[in-house]
Motif scaffolding. Structure first.
Motif, short mmCIF file in Angstrom:
data_model
loop_
_atom_site.label_atom_id
_atom_site.label_comp_id
_atom_site.label_asym_id
_atom_site.label_seq_id
_atom_site.Cartn_x
_atom_site.Cartn_y
_atom_site.Cartn_z
N MET A 127 1.12 21.51 -8.41
CA MET A 127 2.50 21.39 -8.87
C MET A 127 2.88 19.94 -9.03
N LEU A 128 2.48 19.09 -8.09
CA LEU A 128 2.78 17.67 -8.19
C LEU A 128 2.12 17.06 -9.42
N GLU A 186 4.16 17.98 -12.47
CA GLU A 186 5.41 17.22 -12.52
C GLU A 186 5.17 15.80 -13.02
N LEU A 189 4.22 15.77 -16.76
CA LEU A 189 5.39 15.97 -17.61
C LEU A 189 6.18 14.66 -17.78
N ILE A 231 12.27 27.32 -9.66
CA ILE A 231 11.66 26.03 -9.99
C ILE A 231 10.69 26.18 -11.15
N ARG A 286 10.80 24.86 -15.37
CA ARG A 286 9.76 24.20 -16.17
C ARG A 286 9.23 25.09 -17.29
N VAL A 312 8.00 19.17 -6.19
CA VAL A 312 9.03 19.01 -7.22
C VAL A 312 10.04 17.97 -6.80
N GLY A 320 7.84 14.56 -7.25
CA GLY A 320 7.24 14.23 -8.53
C GLY A 320 8.06 13.29 -9.40
N TRP A 321 9.32 13.62 -9.66
CA TRP A 321 10.12 12.80 -10.56
C TRP A 321 10.43 11.44 -9.96
N ALA A 379 11.54 18.17 -17.36
CA ALA A 379 11.56 17.46 -16.06
C ALA A 379 12.33 16.14 -16.15
N PRO A 400 16.07 16.00 -11.99
CA PRO A 400 14.96 16.78 -12.55
C PRO A 400 14.50 17.93 -11.67
N ASP A 401 14.74 17.84 -10.34
CA ASP A 401 14.33 18.92 -9.44
C ASP A 401 15.35 20.05 -9.40
#
Length: 506
Positions: A36-37, A40, A43, A74, A78, A311, A314-315, A427, A478-479
């Protein structure tokens, strides 16, 4: 043990100076949190790579068994939720100490869980990551690293080295990255050991749940006709890989027979140890998923917690790597996610205390809790907690939305109906203005935030809280969590934008 050198604020090296095996972020571990990371970061156009010890994504044993409502949200944010919904079984997954919690009346587009084994979850995530062109170094493990002022050198088990700006340990409860970083893993030692297995049995088993002085046990039939076993062992003395003999002896101790157990597809051992990393970050090293926290599997929260870690991180990591935000933004990752995991550790320990009832007192306590959870208000409150729908980050005083997940509203944008979550597929941050079109100007941040003039009719509903006043405008991270609530006066908006999305451009 790797040498940990002093670190300074991130200074991103120009692409031309990077080694052939250089990446902006290296993730140790290709499980759900790592995958998932990686998605993110990809993206956000970050050069990210995964180091995974397995040669492929296959998992023999059953681990996590499903996705909770917030995790489905979540994935919906996406645009990939349908990939999982097509393969899983929609069900009321949330529960507390084996008391089912129906969340069907909570205000979400996904008022349910999804029964889907981790092997399938990982396969779908891995397919998405492959579409995003994330390289995966398979049959390798991170064995050490050394930090300096401009990056981190990562040593792999095959003798290769990678250069990165940051290393993220998503390598499980025994995380080599966490240990090498010297991050304390404080908490509580195990008080019980469970065996879980999928087997055949010569004799017809007694299906159902059982509690006794030893602990809790369960036998159920899988969709393929085999028997899924969960049994508490009589001792904590055994460790390592469990055997069929261990399973047979544990069954006999509880049921008086091993039912002629045979042909195990897999057998796993897990405990109720509850531990959490003292810090989710040390210099250029960060932790997510089981590397940051472990607990008993009761309630099925572990995988979901790790995906939600990813999540949140990530951003933020993407903005730091890309030079948009200062390195200090990463401190908010620990500040926000550590309390969430601490609450999960607390509720799992409470559930185990209720389930380990060999005496009349514990039995009475569980019956009273079950009666309490049958009432609407406690059921909704605990259901929101167990499904992750009530998570709220402390972003200060203000509107009830502040710090909470943004609901997936049905909007009207440019005269067309549109779900809010579709606006988060990229994202990026999202500013929704429900007032006069063009009333809020965020031009200096236009490269990292989508500004949308929208209309919405109907009440704004939040889990547990209920109806809240309709705001004039909201800034969504973004989350999917709300960072600012206001109106065309824009009070405090520029400060919030700078905090979460860096200084505005020219």
């Amino acid at each position: 043990m790797p040498v940990l050198l002093p670190t300074s604020q991130s200074r991103r090296r120009p692409r031309a100076e990077r080694a052939i095996t250089g990446h902006e972020v290296v993730i140790a571990g290709g499980g759900p949190a790592g995958l998932m990371l990686a998605a993110e970061l990809a993206l956000a156009h970050v050069d990210v790579a995964i180091v995974e010890r397995r040669p492929d994504q296959a998992i023999v044993e059953t681990r996590a068994g499903g996705l909770h409502a917030r995790t489905i949200e979540i994935l919906d944010q996406r645009g990939v939720a349908e990939r999982f919904l097509r393969e899983g079984k929609i069900t009321q997954l949330a529960g507390f100490a084996w008391t089912r919690l129906d969340i069907g009346d909570l205000p979400t587009r996904h008022p349910y869980g999804l029964a889907l084994r981790q092997s399938h979850i990982e396969r779908i995530l891995a397919g998405w990551v492959a579409e995003l062109a994330v390289p995966v170094y398979r049959s390798r493990e991170v064995t050490g690293f050394a930090q300096d002022e401009t990056g981190i050198d990562v040593a792999l088990s095959c003798g290769e080295r990678l250069r990165a700006d940051y290393l993220v340990g998503c390598d499980g409860g025994r995380s080599a990255v966490r240990k090498a970083a010297g991050i304390d893993f404080a908490g509580f030692p195990p008080t019980l050991s469970n065996l879980m297995a999928e087997v055949e049995m010569h004799d017809e088993p007694v299906l159902g749940l059982r509690h006794d002085a030893l602990g809790f046990h369960g036998l159920s039939r899988t969709e393929h006709g085999r028997i899924l076993v969960v049994v508490t062992e009589a001792t904590l003395a055994r460790g390592g890989e469990p055997t069929l003999r261990d399973l047979g002896e544990a069954l006999a101790a509880v049921y008086g027979t091993d039912f002629g157990v045979r042909n195990p597809a897999w057998i796993s051992r897990f405990t109720d140890a509850a531990r959490q990393a003292a810090s989710y970050r040390k210099g250029r090293v960060l932790l997510a998923g089981d590397a940051a926290h472990i607990h008993h599997s009761v309630g099925g929260q572990g995988l979901n917690l790790g995906v939600q870690d990813a999540v949140n991180l990530g951003w933020k990591l993407a903005q730091v790597v890309r030079g948009i935000s200062p390195d200090g933004l990463l401190e908010s990752y620990h500040a926000e996610r550590q309390p969430v995991a601490a609450r999960v550790l607390k509720n799992t320990m409470a559930q185990i205390a209720l389930l380990r009832r060999g005496d009349d007192g514990r039995k009475a306590a569980r019956e009273i809790v079950s009666e309490l959870l049958a009432m609407d208000e406690p059921r909704r409150r605990f259901g929101a907690m167990m499904s992750g729908l009530d998570i709220a980050y402390d972003l200060g005083e203000g509107h009830a939305l502040l710090g909470r997940r943004m609901p997936d509203l049905d909007l009207v944008v440019d005269g067309r109906k549109q779900r809010l979550f579709t606006l988060l597929h990229g994202a990026r941050g999202l500013l929704l203005d429900f007032g006069k079109p063009g009333g809020i100007d965020i031009t200096p941040w236009a490269d990292r935030i989508v500004a949308v003039d929208a209309d919405h009719d109907g009440a704004w509903q939040l889990p547990v809280i209920g109806a809240v006043p309709a705001p004039g405008a909201v800034l969504v991270r973004p989350d999917g969590h709300v960072a600012w609530v206001g109106d065309e006066n824009q009070n405090g908006l520029k400060d919030v934008l700078t905090t979460w999305f860096g200084p505005g451009g020219a």
